[in-house]
Design an enzyme around this catalytic site. Structure first.
Site, PDB file in Angstrom:
ATOM      1  N   TYR A   1       0.850  -1.184   0.000  1.00 51.64           N
ATOM      2  CA  TYR A   1       0.000   0.000   0.000  1.00 51.64           C
ATOM      3  C   TYR A   1       0.889   1.239   0.000  1.00 51.64           C
ATOM      4  O   TYR A   1       1.771   1.379   0.848  1.00 51.64           O
ATOM      5  CB  TYR A   1      -0.926   0.016   1.221  1.00 51.64           C
ATOM      6  CG  TYR A   1      -1.985   1.073   1.067  1.00 51.64           C
ATOM      7  CD1 TYR A   1      -3.195   0.767   0.470  1.00 51.64           C
ATOM      8  CD2 TYR A   1      -1.754   2.385   1.459  1.00 51.64           C
ATOM      9  CE1 TYR A   1      -4.164   1.738   0.281  1.00 51.64           C
ATOM     10  CE2 TYR A   1      -2.709   3.368   1.267  1.00 51.64           C
ATOM     11  CZ  TYR A   1      -3.917   3.030   0.677  1.00 51.64           C
ATOM     12  OH  TYR A   1      -4.859   3.993   0.482  1.00 51.64           O
TER      13      TYR A   1
ATOM     14  N   HIS B   1      -4.658 -41.087  16.395  1.00 49.08           N
ATOM     15  CA  HIS B   1      -3.271 -40.634  16.479  1.00 49.08           C
ATOM     16  C   HIS B   1      -2.379 -41.776  16.983  1.00 49.08           C
ATOM     17  O   HIS B   1      -1.334 -42.076  16.398  1.00 49.08           O
ATOM     18  CB  HIS B   1      -3.149 -39.461  17.467  1.00 49.08           C
ATOM     19  CG  HIS B   1      -3.600 -38.134  16.913  1.00 49.08           C
ATOM     20  ND1 HIS B   1      -4.891 -37.881  16.559  1.00 49.08           N
ATOM     21  CD2 HIS B   1      -2.909 -36.985  16.652  1.00 49.08           C
ATOM     22  CE1 HIS B   1      -4.998 -36.622  16.116  1.00 49.08           C
ATOM     23  NE2 HIS B   1      -3.798 -36.071  16.163  1.00 49.08           N
TER      24      HIS B   1
ATOM     25  N   GLN C   1      11.036  14.481  13.571  1.00 53.36           N
ATOM     26  CA  GLN C   1       9.853  13.638  13.780  1.00 53.36           C
ATOM     27  C   GLN C   1       8.598  14.490  13.824  1.00 53.36           C
ATOM     28  O   GLN C   1       7.568  14.132  13.263  1.00 53.36           O
ATOM     29  CB  GLN C   1       9.943  12.844  15.089  1.00 53.36           C
ATOM     30  CG  GLN C   1      10.889  11.673  15.037  1.00 53.36           C
ATOM     31  CD  GLN C   1      10.630  10.784  13.850  1.00 53.36           C
ATOM     32  OE1 GLN C   1       9.547  10.231  13.711  1.00 53.36           O
ATOM     33  NE2 GLN C   1      11.609  10.662  12.978  1.00 53.36           N
TER      34      GLN C   1
ATOM     35  N   GLN D   1     -10.891  -0.324   0.142  1.00 49.52           N
ATOM     36  CA  GLN D   1     -11.240  -1.059  -1.082  1.00 49.52           C
ATOM     37  C   GLN D   1      -9.995  -1.667  -1.745  1.00 49.52           C
ATOM     38  O   GLN D   1     -10.049  -2.774  -2.298  1.00 49.52           O
ATOM     39  CB  GLN D   1     -12.038  -0.170  -2.050  1.00 49.52           C
ATOM     40  CG  GLN D   1     -11.349   1.104  -2.522  1.00 49.52           C
ATOM     41  CD  GLN D   1     -11.530   2.284  -1.585  1.00 49.52           C
ATOM     42  OE1 GLN D   1     -11.824   2.115  -0.398  1.00 49.52           O
ATOM     43  NE2 GLN D   1     -11.334   3.487  -2.097  1.00 49.52           N
TER      44      GLN D   1
ATOM     45  N   ASP E   1      15.992   7.016   7.833  1.00 47.73           N
ATOM     46  CA  ASP E   1      14.778   7.088   7.018  1.00 47.73           C
ATOM     47  C   ASP E   1      15.054   6.811   5.548  1.00 47.73           C
ATOM     48  O   ASP E   1      14.161   6.391   4.813  1.00 47.73           O
ATOM     49  CB  ASP E   1      14.141   8.479   7.131  1.00 47.73           C
ATOM     50  CG  ASP E   1      13.374   8.654   8.423  1.00 47.73           C
ATOM     51  OD1 ASP E   1      13.029   7.629   9.038  1.00 47.73           O
ATOM     52  OD2 ASP E   1      13.137   9.804   8.817  1.00 47.73           O
TER      53      ASP E   1
ATOM     54  N   SER F   1       4.478   8.550  14.068  1.00 44.12           N
ATOM     55  CA  SER F   1       5.914   8.393  14.267  1.00 44.12           C
ATOM     56  C   SER F   1       6.368   8.988  15.600  1.00 44.12           C
ATOM     57  O   SER F   1       5.686   9.824  16.174  1.00 44.12           O
ATOM     58  CB  SER F   1       6.614   9.102  13.119  1.00 44.12           C
ATOM     59  OG  SER F   1       7.950   8.706  13.025  1.00 44.12           O
TER      60      SER F   1
ATOM     61  N   GLU G   1       9.837   4.098  18.676  1.00 50.84           N
ATOM     62  CA  GLU G   1      10.175   3.687  17.310  1.00 50.84           C
ATOM     63  C   GLU G   1      11.660   3.982  17.015  1.00 50.84           C
ATOM     64  O   GLU G   1      12.383   3.137  16.499  1.00 50.84           O
ATOM     65  CB  GLU G   1       9.282   4.479  16.344  1.00 50.84           C
ATOM     66  CG  GLU G   1       9.473   4.134  14.889  1.00 50.84           C
ATOM     67  CD  GLU G   1       8.671   5.073  13.983  1.00 50.84           C
ATOM     68  OE1 GLU G   1       8.175   6.117  14.476  1.00 50.84           O
ATOM     69  OE2 GLU G   1       8.558   4.773  12.775  1.00 50.84           O
ATOM     70  N   HIS G   2      12.081   5.220  17.302  1.00 45.89           N
ATOM     71  CA  HIS G   2      13.469   5.630  17.074  1.00 45.89           C
ATOM     72  C   HIS G   2      14.078   6.091  18.392  1.00 45.89           C
ATOM     73  O   HIS G   2      13.450   6.876  19.107  1.00 45.89           O
ATOM     74  CB  HIS G   2      13.541   6.814  16.106  1.00 45.89           C
ATOM     75  CG  HIS G   2      12.827   6.594  14.810  1.00 45.89           C
ATOM     76  ND1 HIS G   2      11.627   7.209  14.512  1.00 45.89           N
ATOM     77  CD2 HIS G   2      13.146   5.846  13.730  1.00 45.89           C
ATOM     78  CE1 HIS G   2      11.243   6.842  13.293  1.00 45.89           C
ATOM     79  NE2 HIS G   2      12.137   6.011  12.795  1.00 45.89           N
TER      80      HIS G   2
ATOM     81  N   GLU H   1      -4.869 -37.823  25.634  1.00 42.98           N
ATOM     82  CA  GLU H   1      -5.653 -36.700  25.093  1.00 42.98           C
ATOM     83  C   GLU H   1      -6.927 -37.182  24.402  1.00 42.98           C
ATOM     84  O   GLU H   1      -7.656 -36.377  23.824  1.00 42.98           O
ATOM     85  CB  GLU H   1      -4.796 -35.873  24.115  1.00 42.98           C
ATOM     86  CG  GLU H   1      -3.688 -35.089  24.817  1.00 42.98           C
ATOM     87  CD  GLU H   1      -2.973 -34.091  23.909  1.00 42.98           C
ATOM     88  OE1 GLU H   1      -3.230 -34.110  22.681  1.00 42.98           O
ATOM     89  OE2 GLU H   1      -2.168 -33.304  24.426  1.00 42.98           O
TER      90      GLU H   1
ATOM     91  N   ASN I   1      -3.995   5.256   6.218  1.00 39.93           N
ATOM     92  CA  ASN I   1      -4.794   5.961   7.232  1.00 39.93           C
ATOM     93  C   ASN I   1      -5.606   4.963   8.064  1.00 39.93           C
ATOM     94  O   ASN I   1      -5.396   3.747   7.974  1.00 39.93           O
ATOM     95  CB  ASN I   1      -5.703   6.993   6.552  1.00 39.93           C
ATOM     96  CG  ASN I   1      -6.695   6.343   5.598  1.00 39.93           C
ATOM     97  OD1 ASN I   1      -6.949   5.139   5.663  1.00 39.93           O
ATOM     98  ND2 ASN I   1      -7.255   7.131   4.705  1.00 39.93           N
TER      99      ASN I   1
ATOM    100  N   HIS J   1       6.454  15.353  10.704  1.00 40.73           N
ATOM    101  CA  HIS J   1       5.698  14.331   9.959  1.00 40.73           C
ATOM    102  C   HIS J   1       4.199  14.561  10.044  1.00 40.73           C
ATOM    103  O   HIS J   1       3.479  14.453   9.050  1.00 40.73           O
ATOM    104  CB  HIS J   1       5.987  12.934  10.514  1.00 40.73           C
ATOM    105  CG  HIS J   1       7.133  12.254   9.852  1.00 40.73           C
ATOM    106  ND1 HIS J   1       7.129  11.911   8.531  1.00 40.73           N
ATOM    107  CD2 HIS J   1       8.341  11.856  10.328  1.00 40.73           C
ATOM    108  CE1 HIS J   1       8.270  11.329   8.222  1.00 40.73           C
ATOM    109  NE2 HIS J   1       9.036  11.285   9.279  1.00 40.73           N
TER     110      HIS J   1
END
Lengths: 429, 429
Positions: free
Chosen positions: A130, A420, A259, A191, A361, A237, A327-328, A415, A214, A262
């Protein structure tokens, strides 16, 4: 932005609030998304066509309205400014080299009981990526998603991207050319995720879907999880900079702003052991933010979610860093190893004073798709493994089966699974 | 059960129907589950208490009604029949040995540009394991989930299991003792998943949740995915046996029944190159099913979902196997390697005539938690990696930054992120 003194009495509570602050959309889009997915499953291309007209204002009049032809990507690449083309190629080469070495190996051994055991890894057949449209259409993000898939050996690599009112980002097309994307479909939102997961007449389904999006895209990925594989759910981020007073405050301020620019929900946190340095960085953030083209976004993020925490010693920063699981994480000190050894949860770490996060990045090589929102507690950056799967195997002769089979029979009986037990017993006779 | 001739004209269509047949519940429980999760988030232990009384008929009167004390697990272990105790210990030892070798290593290298790159792996802090109650309460399943977590180095290992009307399976407690589970909470369903993901006053939240469960549990795991890590969504079990006529038909029939006896929606498929052998296996399935204590379930699964496909040569079986992407694949031939080389998608493979799948369920060592419902196309069996995460790192000096920094600046400018560019530019001065 808040300045927090770790020696204050109420620090535990204040810090808890920083850790637990919600920056992700709490929008409940699950019913909307379920409806869109159901529509695409039921009506295929017709649903895609209607939804794309309605949501993106893009009309599928010709084949090229559906799918970007390869020559358009090649042309976008050829028309790039030379410096930018070289930069994209350097980035692609370095990402490829780093991920090549990530490819996992097979195992094949025979143990003391005479049982041969092991595993093999193989790529998925097809992967879908995506690529957001609009402001967040980053060519670097396409490279970071596509190259690991290619390195894994994925045969068919498909991108989907919304093209609002028909508009396509030529940088993204150039990156698609470099990464060798096989198909680019001009669809987006839930979609597009539905089409990738379930397939339509035009678009064959894939096995794994990755890439940022999103709230609708994230929820759609969650809903198709299990029908296909997906990467981690991504949130806004964030960066945590741990720095002593021997840094240039302007550098650290720029890192925090990188950061913050963003998105208004991005988070930048500095932990330092110097009250003076904290004040200098705060000033520098103000000075630099005022000059940035992205200053409004950066300012909004810094004001709402930024924090500077002053600790007694930088060792005291590490338990806080492990709570934040950012994250960073930049360790801007002379000897970052000592702090790094205490860091249990982080997406990616930048060691020393000379590596701002922005290097990671684009061109360092490791993936920039990283766990956000404290998910580094349990998840990892995107890698070749996200596009591969492992098959285990077992082989045994009569002696090996005689050694371990009776225990399996006992457990199967206990069991309540007699077939088995029988499948082993027959072979032991 | 259907016998399918791969040389028939309509084979492609018939086989498509086998591949696409839905065996998983299409029950839409997502709204119910969302409500249960919201209740537990809002009311914590009180919600757990009410839901457990309502759904499991189990009342939390004392602390021991909430949590199984360690001494009960130890006592269950001590009271086990000696042969069974040895079998459980052998299984645990072999699972541990196989998974120990799965632990991933670090990377740390400096590339030609002088950039130091690499990654470290670490365990999650806490993991939760769902253990179904009732018929599917398998001690082997607890071992297969808990041991990889322990091997990964997880510090806190929590099990949740419903105890309908207070009933607990002593075998599961004994297995919990062997695996060294730290806490066992007597809760189940979506409410148990919610408690593990979000925590309550009594139960601290975990970072990863694994383990099998019904449709509610699976949907709850899907809904908390992202707040915690989860393993793959599991569906009904399945086996694909690829066998020539030199096998004992009774052995192969037992193998097919060993999957069929799990659940009426289990699937057993035989692909063979011999019409005669196909008929013999069919007869043997009938004979053995009639004698099994689990015959009713096995019969139902075999009748509804079983298939025998007769192909011209066993090489022709392999494209079919790749379409099916089965959880378990037996290659019951003299030279299984040649077929295995053509197998791209499978959870676990059993090589040769002497290893029935049931050996892999208990004592072989590889994990028996495997992708079902064609998910072997994109996912792997449970492993140590499910309880660990990777942190990448980057270090560079002034020279290395000078080598790669300008490209990052160019890309940041092109993506409209000037603070990113600035954070590098300042350091290059």
């Amino acid at each position: 932005m808040q300045i927090i003194d770790a020696r204050a009495e109420d620090f535990a509570d204040v810090f808890d609030r920083v850790v637990n602050a919600r920056r992700e959309s709490e929008q409940n889009v699950s019913r909307d998304v379920a409806e869109i997915i159901a529509k695409v499953r039921a009506h295929g291309d017709k649903a895609l066509s209607e939804l794309t007209m309605k949501l993106d204002g893009h009309h599928f009049a010709s084949e090229e309205d559906w799918k970007v032809p390869a020559w358009r990507c090649e042309r976008a690449y050829d028309e790039l400014d030379g410096e930018l083309r070289d930069a994209l190629n350097l980035a692609a080469d370095r990402i490829r080299a780093y991920h090549e070495a990530q490819k996992p190996g097979p195992r094949d051994y025979t143990d003391d009981a005479g049982v041969r055991l092991g595993h093999r890894w193989g790529p998925v057949d097809a992967a879908g990526i995506y690529v957001p449209g609009g402001r967040a259409a980053y060519p670097s993000s396409l490279l970071m998603n596509a190259i690991p898939a290619r390195v894994a050996g994925v045969d068919r690599l498909v991108a989907v991207t919304p093209t609002p009112k028909g508009e396509i980002n030529p940088l993204v097309l150039a990156a698609a050319h470099i990464a060798g994307i096989d198909e680019i479909w001009r669809i987006g939102g839930a979609q597009a995720i539905a089409a990738l997961a379930y397939g339509t007449d035009r678009i064959a389904s894939v096995d794994v879907i990755t890439g940022p999006g999103n709230a609708w895209v994230a929820e759609a990925k969650r809903q198709v999880f299990g029908t296909v594989g997906i990467d981690m759910i991504a949130g806004p981020s964030e960066i945590l900079v741990i720095a002593d007073e021997h840094n240039d405050p302007a550098w650290i301020a720029a890192d925090l702003l990188s950061q913050a620019e963003h998105d208004p929900s991005s988070q930048s946190i500095l932990i330092t052991d110097s009250q003076d340095f904290a004040a200098q960085v705060e000033d520098q953030v103000d000075v630099q933010a005022a000059m940035l083209a992205t200053g409004k976004t950066a300012r909004a993020a810094w004001d709402a979610h930024g924090a500077i925490i002053v600790v007694e010693t930088l060792d005291d920063a590490m338990p806080l860093a492990n709570r934040l699981a950012a994250e960073h994480v930049e360790l801007a000190v002379a000897d970052p190893e000592a702090l790094f050894a205490q860091l249990r949860h982080a997406g990616s770490v930048f060691l020393g004073r000379m590596v701002p996060e922005a290097v990671g990045d684009y061109v360092a090589g490791p993936n920039h798709v990283l766990p956000t929102g404290r998910r580094a507690r349990f998840s990892s950056g995107l890698s070749v493994l996200d596009f591969m799967k492992r098959t285990s195997f077992i082989e045994a002769g009569a002696d090996a089966l005689a050694a371990i089979g009776p225990a399996a029979i006992a457990l199967a009986e206990a069991e309540g699974l007699p077939a088995h037990a029988q499948s082993i017993r027959l072979r032991l006779k």
